[in-house]
Design a protein around this motif. Sequence first.
Motif, PDB file in Angstrom:
ATOM      1  N   SER A 105      10.891   4.060  -6.011  1.00 15.81           N
ATOM      2  CA  SER A 105      10.608   4.001  -5.036  1.00 15.81           C
ATOM      3  C   SER A 105      11.829   5.193  -3.667  1.00 15.81           C
ATOM      4  N   GLY A 155       4.649   8.094   1.522  1.00 12.96           N
ATOM      5  CA  GLY A 155       5.536   8.166   0.794  1.00 12.96           C
ATOM      6  C   GLY A 155       5.520   9.130  -0.095  1.00 12.96           C
ATOM      7  N   ASN A 182       4.550   4.186  -6.835  1.00 13.20           N
ATOM      8  CA  ASN A 182       4.140   4.152  -5.521  1.00 13.20           C
ATOM      9  C   ASN A 182       3.253   4.675  -4.611  1.00 13.20           C
TER      10      ASN A 182
END
Length: 232
Positions: A105, A155, A182
């Motif tokens: 993350s 991201g 992710n």
Amino acid sequence: MTLSSAASASRSNILLNASKLTKTVQVGEQTLSIIKEVDIYINAGEFVVIMGKSGSGKSTLLGLLATLDYPDSGSVELADHMLSDLDEDALAVIRQRDMGFVFQSFHLLPTLTVAENIAFPLDIARRPNQARVNELIEAVDLGHRRDSLPNQLSGGEQQRTAVARALVSHPKIVFADEPTGNLDEQNANQVMQLLLDLRQQVGSALVVVTHDPALAAMADRVITMHDGRIVS
Ligand SMILES: Nc1ncnc2c1ncn2[C@@H]1O[C@H](COP(=O)(O)OP(=O)(O)OP(=O)(O)O)[C@@H](O)[C@H]1O
Ligand SMILES: [Mg+2]
């Protein structure tokens, strides 16, 4: 080369050596054993992938190796430092100087720009080096985003920033826990390629937890965990 000299050559190349690591957690009345007497070594410059089912203990083991978590027993040695004997201040110095981290993350500092996030490991070690920061910003293709904050990035851009930050200070070893977990496939491939290229330039060892068989195929060694133990 004889067998015994080959064995001693490979032993002398060991960067990180952990023995008999155990970790338990308390869940209500129960004590659960989540890492069970694990022995593991990582050679200098080696690329090791850790695989295994969800819940098998991969992230816990990585946290113990990276000194982000304490074992109940066992030891971790990194380049002649017995980490298990050091206090938190001494560990912090070693983490800053010798280790890089990439998390699923991203974990960027939200109030710092791309350039400031990448510079952070050098700055806290009081070794600022703008030329090195610029080199890394270009290497991860974020020149046009250098003054952006993390929440203004995609991201993939956030993880490219994290990869640059992990490698900026030429660490001896980089730990990555599902660094592409992710990201979509295209960004995942780009991030992984950058991580592999940069660690090759720096000569760092790389330990990656992943579920991606394509990544495992590129590793020097694949370690499989099951129920808190290394099974292969
Ligand atoms: N603080 C905690 N309290 C209770 N149980 C925990 C704690 N941390 C981890 N566990 C348990 O320990 C086991 C190993 O967890 P870990 O996160 O290391 O697995 P993992 O292999 O990384 O899984 P995943 O692939 O899902 O990320 C799991 O069963 C998890 O539920
Ligand atoms: Mg995990």
